[in-house]
Design an enzyme around this catalytic site. Structure first.
Site, PDB file in Angstrom:
ATOM      1  N   HIS A 207      62.362  53.974  67.384  1.00 18.52           N
ATOM      2  CA  HIS A 207      62.956  53.775  66.378  1.00 18.52           C
ATOM      3  C   HIS A 207      62.473  52.372  66.469  1.00 18.52           C
ATOM      4  O   HIS A 207      62.725  51.656  67.181  1.00 18.52           O
ATOM      5  CB  HIS A 207      64.870  54.057  66.456  1.00 18.52           C
ATOM      6  CG  HIS A 207      65.111  55.244  66.450  1.00 18.52           C
ATOM      7  ND1 HIS A 207      66.809  55.680  66.174  1.00 18.52           N
ATOM      8  CD2 HIS A 207      64.258  56.187  66.421  1.00 18.52           C
ATOM      9  CE1 HIS A 207      65.872  56.900  66.263  1.00 18.52           C
ATOM     10  NE2 HIS A 207      64.861  57.253  66.811  1.00 18.52           N
TER      11      HIS A 207
ATOM     12  N   GLU B 281      65.134  50.080  65.133  1.00 20.68           N
ATOM     13  CA  GLU B 281      65.627  48.892  65.700  1.00 20.68           C
ATOM     14  C   GLU B 281      65.531  48.791  67.538  1.00 20.68           C
ATOM     15  O   GLU B 281      65.921  47.626  67.633  1.00 20.68           O
ATOM     16  CB  GLU B 281      67.403  49.404  65.604  1.00 20.68           C
ATOM     17  CG  GLU B 281      67.721  49.494  64.022  1.00 20.68           C
ATOM     18  CD  GLU B 281      66.974  51.129  63.465  1.00 20.68           C
ATOM     19  OE1 GLU B 281      67.702  51.584  62.346  1.00 20.68           O
ATOM     20  OE2 GLU B 281      66.558  52.105  64.276  1.00 20.68           O
TER      21      GLU B 281
ATOM     22  N   CYS C  23      70.714  53.471  68.859  1.00 16.31           N
ATOM     23  CA  CYS C  23      70.393  52.114  68.038  1.00 16.31           C
ATOM     24  C   CYS C  23      71.432  51.102  68.586  1.00 16.31           C
ATOM     25  O   CYS C  23      71.830  50.395  68.743  1.00 16.31           O
ATOM     26  CB  CYS C  23      69.538  52.343  67.137  1.00 16.31           C
ATOM     27  SG  CYS C  23      67.722  52.689  67.037  1.00 16.31           S
TER      28      CYS C  23
ATOM     29  N   CYS D  54      71.348  54.854  64.803  1.00 17.85           N
ATOM     30  CA  CYS D  54      72.218  55.952  64.878  1.00 17.85           C
ATOM     31  C   CYS D  54      72.697  55.573  66.161  1.00 17.85           C
ATOM     32  O   CYS D  54      72.513  54.439  66.074  1.00 17.85           O
ATOM     33  CB  CYS D  54      70.659  56.941  65.330  1.00 17.85           C
ATOM     34  SG  CYS D  54      70.059  56.430  66.519  1.00 17.85           S
TER      35      CYS D  54
END
Length: 157
Positions: free
Chosen positions: A54, A56, A87, A84
């Site tokens: 991701h 992040e 993260c 999420c």
């Protein structure tokens, strides 16, 4: 209390647009320290064939490498989409001071119920960043809905 800055979210939006151009999910993130962007990253889950990459997570890894430290205690993560649970937990583990995000988890859920298709399936775990952060130690300040409408416009159709 974190003082939000539009310039940092605009940089995250630029990263999200890079992700889109690379045929990835249009999410972008930057890490800020002492009023300077120290790392930036687009989402690369599709292009790298790794669902854990991701934006992040990638930007946290880059920030750690750039400053040569194990923690990001005095840093703030700006991301176009609510992080999420994976993260947000990473943010707790690296001791980020805070997270500023644009679109909410509920926005992508709502969007998906209307526009879902087989090419762009957004998998979600329905636990908000605030819920994860509240259970973490140290506490990470969460600020949501920053440039929310612009960030919602990044979703694929």
């Amino acid at each position: 209390m974190i003082e939000t800055r539009e310039t940092y979210m605009r940089a995250a939006i630029e990263e999200a647009l890079k992700a889109r151009r690379n045929n990835d999910y249009s999410i972008g993130a930057v890490v800020v320290r002492d009023n300077e962007i120290i790392a930036r990253s687009p989402n690369v889950t599709r292009s790298m064939s790794d669902p854990t990459q991701h934006a992040e997570i990638e930007v946290i890894r880059k920030a750690l490498k750039n400053i040569g430290q194990r923690f990001l205690e005095d840093c703030i993560l700006y991301t176009t989409h609510e992080p999420c649970p994976m993260c947000t937990t990473a943010a707790v583990w690296v001791k980020l001071r805070g997270i500023v995000f644009g679109a909410r988890l509920s926005d992508i859920v709502d969007y998906g119920s209307v526009y879902r298709n087989n090419k762009w399936v957004w998998r979600t775990v329905h636990i908000t960043a605030a819920e994860v952060a509240a259970k973490g130690n140290p506490k990470v300040e969460i600020i949501g809905d920053f440039l929310r409408e612009e960030c919602k416009n990044l979703f694929h159709s």
